[in-house]
Design an enzyme around this catalytic site. Structure first.
Site, PDB file in Angstrom:
ATOM      1  N   LYS A   1       0.870  -1.185   0.000  1.00  0.00           N
ATOM      2  CA  LYS A   1       0.000   0.000   0.000  1.00  0.00           C
ATOM      3  C   LYS A   1       0.901   1.227   0.000  1.00  0.00           C
ATOM      4  O   LYS A   1       1.674   1.445   0.947  1.00  0.00           O
ATOM      5  CB  LYS A   1      -0.898  -0.012   1.237  1.00  0.00           C
ATOM      6  CG  LYS A   1      -1.755   1.249   1.310  1.00  0.00           C
ATOM      7  CD  LYS A   1      -2.809   1.151   2.372  1.00  0.00           C
ATOM      8  CE  LYS A   1      -3.607   2.427   2.429  1.00  0.00           C
ATOM      9  NZ  LYS A   1      -4.633   2.380   3.471  1.00  0.00           N
TER      10      LYS A   1
ATOM     11  N   ARG B   1     -10.709   9.974   1.468  1.00  0.00           N
ATOM     12  CA  ARG B   1     -10.624  10.682   2.754  1.00  0.00           C
ATOM     13  C   ARG B   1     -11.759  11.689   2.895  1.00  0.00           C
ATOM     14  O   ARG B   1     -12.241  11.928   3.995  1.00  0.00           O
ATOM     15  CB  ARG B   1      -9.243  11.330   2.893  1.00  0.00           C
ATOM     16  CG  ARG B   1      -8.163  10.262   3.013  1.00  0.00           C
ATOM     17  CD  ARG B   1      -6.760  10.840   3.046  1.00  0.00           C
ATOM     18  NE  ARG B   1      -5.770   9.760   2.990  1.00  0.00           N
ATOM     19  CZ  ARG B   1      -4.475   9.953   2.819  1.00  0.00           C
ATOM     20  NH1 ARG B   1      -4.001  11.182   2.690  1.00  0.00           N
ATOM     21  NH2 ARG B   1      -3.653   8.923   2.784  1.00  0.00           N
TER      22      ARG B   1
ATOM     23  N   LYS C   1       1.214  10.073   5.316  1.00  0.00           N
ATOM     24  CA  LYS C   1       1.308   8.741   5.924  1.00  0.00           C
ATOM     25  C   LYS C   1       2.604   8.047   5.508  1.00  0.00           C
ATOM     26  O   LYS C   1       2.687   6.817   5.511  1.00  0.00           O
ATOM     27  CB  LYS C   1       0.075   7.899   5.532  1.00  0.00           C
ATOM     28  CG  LYS C   1      -1.258   8.499   6.023  1.00  0.00           C
ATOM     29  CD  LYS C   1      -2.428   7.529   5.829  1.00  0.00           C
ATOM     30  CE  LYS C   1      -3.717   8.112   6.409  1.00  0.00           C
ATOM     31  NZ  LYS C   1      -4.863   7.175   6.303  1.00  0.00           N
TER      32      LYS C   1
ATOM     33  N   GLU D   1       7.499  -6.461   1.404  1.00  0.00           N
ATOM     34  CA  GLU D   1       6.246  -6.399   2.175  1.00  0.00           C
ATOM     35  C   GLU D   1       5.348  -7.584   1.827  1.00  0.00           C
ATOM     36  O   GLU D   1       4.747  -8.205   2.702  1.00  0.00           O
ATOM     37  CB  GLU D   1       5.487  -5.096   1.876  1.00  0.00           C
ATOM     38  CG  GLU D   1       6.059  -3.851   2.538  1.00  0.00           C
ATOM     39  CD  GLU D   1       5.738  -3.767   4.029  1.00  0.00           C
ATOM     40  OE1 GLU D   1       5.147  -4.719   4.583  1.00  0.00           O
ATOM     41  OE2 GLU D   1       6.099  -2.748   4.649  1.00  0.00           O
TER      42      GLU D   1
ATOM     43  N   LYS E   1      -2.084  -1.565  -3.869  1.00  0.00           N
ATOM     44  CA  LYS E   1      -2.958  -0.401  -3.832  1.00  0.00           C
ATOM     45  C   LYS E   1      -2.132   0.870  -3.850  1.00  0.00           C
ATOM     46  O   LYS E   1      -1.191   0.944  -3.057  1.00  0.00           O
ATOM     47  CB  LYS E   1      -3.765  -0.475  -2.531  1.00  0.00           C
ATOM     48  CG  LYS E   1      -4.624   0.721  -2.256  1.00  0.00           C
ATOM     49  CD  LYS E   1      -5.275   0.568  -0.919  1.00  0.00           C
ATOM     50  CE  LYS E   1      -6.019   1.836  -0.582  1.00  0.00           C
ATOM     51  NZ  LYS E   1      -6.498   1.831   0.756  1.00  0.00           N
TER      52      LYS E   1
ATOM     53  N   TYR F   1     -14.583   1.122  -7.400  1.00  0.00           N
ATOM     54  CA  TYR F   1     -15.855   1.839  -7.282  1.00  0.00           C
ATOM     55  C   TYR F   1     -16.669   1.729  -8.568  1.00  0.00           C
ATOM     56  O   TYR F   1     -17.833   2.108  -8.594  1.00  0.00           O
ATOM     57  CB  TYR F   1     -15.601   3.309  -6.921  1.00  0.00           C
ATOM     58  CG  TYR F   1     -14.821   3.421  -5.620  1.00  0.00           C
ATOM     59  CD1 TYR F   1     -15.461   3.334  -4.401  1.00  0.00           C
ATOM     60  CD2 TYR F   1     -13.426   3.546  -5.629  1.00  0.00           C
ATOM     61  CE1 TYR F   1     -14.746   3.370  -3.210  1.00  0.00           C
ATOM     62  CE2 TYR F   1     -12.702   3.593  -4.450  1.00  0.00           C
ATOM     63  CZ  TYR F   1     -13.359   3.504  -3.248  1.00  0.00           C
ATOM     64  OH  TYR F   1     -12.653   3.522  -2.076  1.00  0.00           O
TER      65      TYR F   1
HETATM   66  C1  PBG Z   1      -7.126   3.648   5.211  1.00  0.00           C
HETATM   67  C2  PBG Z   1      -7.614   3.357   3.855  1.00  0.00           C
HETATM   68  C3  PBG Z   1      -7.457   4.242   2.791  1.00  0.00           C
HETATM   69  C4  PBG Z   1      -8.076   3.650   1.708  1.00  0.00           C
HETATM   70  C5  PBG Z   1      -8.599   2.428   2.107  1.00  0.00           C
HETATM   71  N1  PBG Z   1      -8.292   2.237   3.466  1.00  0.00           N
HETATM   72  C6  PBG Z   1      -6.884   5.596   2.694  1.00  0.00           C
HETATM   73  C7  PBG Z   1      -5.687   6.004   3.395  1.00  0.00           C
HETATM   74  O1  PBG Z   1      -4.744   5.229   3.589  1.00  0.00           O
HETATM   75  O2  PBG Z   1      -5.677   7.173   3.785  1.00  0.00           O
HETATM   76  C8  PBG Z   1      -8.123   4.323   0.380  1.00  0.00           C
HETATM   77  C9  PBG Z   1      -9.069   3.830  -0.595  1.00  0.00           C
HETATM   78  C10 PBG Z   1      -9.338   4.747  -1.715  1.00  0.00           C
HETATM   79  O3  PBG Z   1      -8.696   5.804  -1.917  1.00  0.00           O
HETATM   80  O4  PBG Z   1     -10.256   4.404  -2.461  1.00  0.00           O
HETATM   81  N2  PBG Z   1      -6.800   2.663   6.043  1.00  0.00           N
END
Ligand code: PBG
Length: 340
Positions: A206, A216, A232, A248, A263, A328
């Site tokens: 990720k 968000r 982050k 990872e 992701k 989505y």
């Molecule tokens: C957070 C989380 C995020 C997404 C899924 N779980 C965002 C982040 O790390 O701030 C993002 C999914 C998306 O952008 O569609 N645990």
């Protein structure tokens, strides 16, 4: 008379790949990558009550009130979709620095999962394990005195959260926090709690991505943090790093993950391909909110065709090596698939 060189080619190609591209029927026979509704997981945002609420940066996406979630998912099932990933839009008044609401067995996500499992027991429900929907600072974990996310205390919190989600009825828990050691810890916690049958879909690679902005907005972690470009980078991967992503993934496999995930998807197709070639575990990819938003935005401006851009983005992710895709677009794609 000048010689008509256009009519008399000096050499003719023996291999003409265009022969198999001549008709839709031929093209469909030789198509190497086929998407099916069963390949897709629909992410859904749920809210406590009231009317469905549009997410402005994600056209076509709504925050769905709890009392409509089952009807909504029944419609998805009718389109051939078998799985959803649920995300709660937590009331800002319930958020605090420790994400306390995450541990309430009656919180929104637990009630959502219970409602779904009661009415649609066959629908596979994926529940994210991370604290960001619950923390007032918007981070995925508990902060240390310096303001960084404290790895080991966060992992302990995630263990509790995973067990809670499993008890509520989640089929798969999906740690999306990127803490070190969380997959092994969650596996042990689930097993100790009698949840040996609950699978872990690990967000293995990720990346710290700009493409999470609309998500968000959707769950309100941006407004609670005061910025949609929440930093982050002390826990999510550097988009420049390929080897680290492979490490990872290898660690998550060793720690007992049942399936791995990359992701975002589109900017990281090389990572999907490489992980695909190194593991025999199922591999998922998450086409995130910003990937969805940018296609919609360009389509609204008339700069891209929505459906062909959507289809190309999805088939590219599958071709790269993803077995299934969180997107989505799942509902709209499945609806158009039904028409073919
Ligand atoms: C957070 C989380 C995020 C997404 C899924 N779980 C965002 C982040 O790390 O701030 C993002 C999914 C998306 O952008 O569609 N645990």
């Amino acid at each position: 008379m000048p010689r008509e060189i256009i009519d008399i080619p000096s050499t003719r190609p023996v291999r003409r790949l265009r022969r198999l591209r001549r008709s839709p029927a031929a093209r469909s026979l030789v198509s190497e990558t086929k998407l099916h509704p069963h390949d897709l997981v629909q992410p859904l945002f749920i809210k406590d009550s009231g009317e469905p609420e549009k997410v402005p940066s994600m056209p076509g996406v709504e925050r769905i009130p709890l009392d409509r979630i089952s009807a909504h998912c029944a419609k998805l099932q009718d389109l051939g979709l078998h799985a959803v990933a649920l995300f709660p839009c937590t009331d800002p008044a319930l958020k605090d620095p420790s994400g306390t609401a995450a541990f309430d067995p009656e919180n929104l996500i637990c009630r959502g999962i219970k409602a779904l499992k009661k009415t649609l027991p066959e629908l596979l429900v994926v529940a994210d394990v991370a604290l960001d929907p619950y923390t007032s600072h918007g981070h995925d974990g508990l902060l240390d005195p310096q303001g960084d996310v404290d790895n080991d205390r966060t992992v302990a919190a995630l263990e509790r959260m995973a067990v809670l989600l499993a008890h509520a009825g989640a089929d798969w828990v999906a740690p999306s926090d990127m803490m070190d050691g969380r997959v092994a810890a969650i596996r042990t916690a689930l097993d100790d709690a009698g949840c040996t049958h609950i699978a872990i879909l690990a967000y293995s690679a990720k990346f710290a991505s700009a493409f999470y902005g609309p998500f968000r907005d959707a769950i309100g972690s941006a407004s609670s943090a005061g910025t949609r470009s929440l930093d982050k980078r002390t826990y999510q991967l550097d988009p420049a790093n390929r080897r680290e992503a492979l490490l990872e993934a290898a660690l998550d496999e060793e720690e007992g993950a049942d399936a791995l995930m990359v992701k975002p998807a589109g900017p990281f197709l090389d990572i999907i391909r490489e992980i695909r070639e190194r593991t025999d575990l199922p591999l998922a990819a998450y086409q995130v909110s910003g990937e969805y938003a940018q296609i919609h935005a360009a389509a609204q401006l008339g700069w891209l065709d929505l459906k062909t851009a959507r289809d190309e983005s999805l088939v590219g992710i599958k071709r790269a090596g993803a077995d299934f895709i969180l997107t989505y677009f799942a509902e709209s794609w499945a609806r158009d698939y039904q028409k073919i």
